[in-house]
Write a protein that holds these residues in place. Structure first.
Motif, short mmCIF file in Angstrom:
data_model
loop_
_atom_site.label_atom_id
_atom_site.label_comp_id
_atom_site.label_asym_id
_atom_site.label_seq_id
_atom_site.Cartn_x
_atom_site.Cartn_y
_atom_site.Cartn_z
N LEU A 148 -33.49 -40.16 -30.94
CA LEU A 148 -33.38 -39.37 -32.17
C LEU A 148 -33.19 -37.89 -31.84
O LEU A 148 -32.33 -37.21 -32.42
CB LEU A 148 -34.64 -39.58 -33.01
N TYR A 149 -33.96 -37.39 -30.89
CA TYR A 149 -33.91 -35.97 -30.54
C TYR A 149 -32.67 -35.65 -29.69
O TYR A 149 -32.09 -34.57 -29.81
CB TYR A 149 -35.18 -35.59 -29.80
N THR A 163 -29.51 -32.96 -30.63
CA THR A 163 -28.91 -31.89 -29.83
C THR A 163 -27.39 -32.00 -29.82
O THR A 163 -26.68 -31.00 -29.83
CB THR A 163 -29.44 -31.90 -28.38
N GLY A 164 -26.90 -33.26 -29.82
CA GLY A 164 -25.45 -33.47 -29.87
C GLY A 164 -24.86 -33.00 -31.18
O GLY A 164 -23.77 -32.40 -31.20
N LEU A 201 -28.81 -31.31 -20.52
CA LEU A 201 -30.17 -30.80 -20.38
C LEU A 201 -30.90 -31.50 -19.24
O LEU A 201 -30.34 -32.35 -18.54
CB LEU A 201 -30.91 -30.98 -21.71
N LEU A 202 -32.17 -31.17 -19.06
CA LEU A 202 -32.97 -31.71 -17.96
C LEU A 202 -33.09 -33.24 -18.06
O LEU A 202 -33.01 -33.81 -19.14
CB LEU A 202 -34.36 -31.09 -17.98
N VAL A 249 -27.89 -32.16 -24.86
CA VAL A 249 -26.85 -31.21 -24.52
C VAL A 249 -27.20 -29.84 -25.11
O VAL A 249 -27.93 -29.75 -26.10
CB VAL A 249 -25.47 -31.68 -25.05
N ARG A 250 -26.68 -28.79 -24.49
CA ARG A 250 -26.85 -27.46 -25.05
C ARG A 250 -25.57 -26.65 -24.85
O ARG A 250 -24.78 -26.94 -23.94
CB ARG A 250 -28.01 -26.72 -24.38
N THR A 251 -25.37 -25.67 -25.69
CA THR A 251 -24.22 -24.78 -25.56
C THR A 251 -24.54 -23.72 -24.51
O THR A 251 -25.56 -23.04 -24.60
CB THR A 251 -23.90 -24.10 -26.89
N VAL A 252 -23.67 -23.60 -23.52
CA VAL A 252 -23.92 -22.64 -22.44
C VAL A 252 -23.07 -21.39 -22.58
O VAL A 252 -23.44 -20.31 -22.10
CB VAL A 252 -23.68 -23.31 -21.07
#
Length: 260
Positions: free
Chosen positions: A4-5, A9-10, A43-44, A72-75
């Motif tokens: 879910l989490y 992020t996606g 992500l980690l 995932v995160r925006t870099v």
């Protein structure tokens, strides 16, 4: 259940991706605009079983292991500094840089900004200024009584005076940067230097690695409608798939809750 989490992020990443694309499309007709691209990183990871771990006293090892990602995160939103299409405008103070370099602009607070937008005009004092009245640097003043203003590819500004003589009014310089993608956009078609871009290196157009100046031309935005549309479809589908994962995770939670 982490799905879910992770899916959330996606969805957030693709939401930002669509915002970047929409800004590119909105600026398709902005002179000198440089498109942006959203870049992402995973992500980690949580190691359930590390690869390379020994499984016996004879030295056998786990070949792959078990890793679970956390999303995932925006870099970065990378600025693509490729050349836009140069189109003729017919106005004598419309300038385009073909190749590397930016026009240097003096801001009211005394700092410098940089632009690829060469749609200049003449102020009430005869200075060459931007559409917002910011002065081109180095400053060049055009007398009221001159005619046939010409700016060659090397940035030399000349005109014909009342006596029919050719007079030199000044020399336009352009700025280059070690990492031009590191410039910070501040609106009004302007960029400012940062620690990432490095300091501006000034030079005359057409010399060394500097681009040349075209009088009577403007550089269009480097936004391609087909590319932006395909990127938008991909972002929309990725967002949709992540939302389906959220829905699937919710249904699995519901099944677990209703078990007797």
């Amino acid at each position: 259940m982490k799905a879910l989490y992770i899916a959330a992020t996606g969805m957030k990443a693709q939401e930002l991706n669509v915002e970047v694309i929409s800004n590119n499309v909105a600026n398709m007709r902005t002179t000198g605009y440089k498109r942006q691209r959203a870049d992402f990183q995973d992500l980690l990871y949580e190691n359930k079983r590390r690869m390379g771990t020994e499984t016996s006293d004879t030295g056998t090892m786990v070949p792959n292991g078990v890793q679970l990602g956390s999303g995932v995160r925006t870099v970065a939103t990378t600025r693509i500094m490729t050349q836009g299409t140069v189109a003729q405008s017919g106005k004598s103070l419309d300038l385009a840089v073909r190749g590397e370099g930016f026009f240097q602009i003096n801001m009211p607070d005394g700092t410098n900004a940089y632009t690829r937008d060469g749609s200049f005009a003449r102020s009430q004092t005869g200075q060459i200024v931007t559409a917002d009245g910011y002065t081109l640097s180095p400053g060049i003043t055009i007398p009221q009584d001159v005619k046939d203003l010409t700016i060659n590819k090397q940035g030399l500004v000349q005109a014909i005076d009342t006596a029919g003589q050719t007079v030199t009014l000044g020399q336009i310089q352009i700025a280059s940067f070690i990492n031009k993608a590191g410039l910070q956009a501040v609106g009004d078609n302007l960029f400012t230097a940062t620690a990432a871009s490095g300091e501006a290196q000034l030079g005359n157009p057409g010399q060394q690695s500097y681009g040349s100046i075209l009088q009577g031309y403007l550089e269009a935005a480097n936004v391609d409608a087909v590319t932006e549309l395909s990127d938008l479809i991909s972002a929309q589908r990725a967002y949709e798939m992540n939302s389906k994962i959220v829905k699937a995770a919710d249904e699995m939670y519901s099944t677990t809750t209703n078990m007797r």
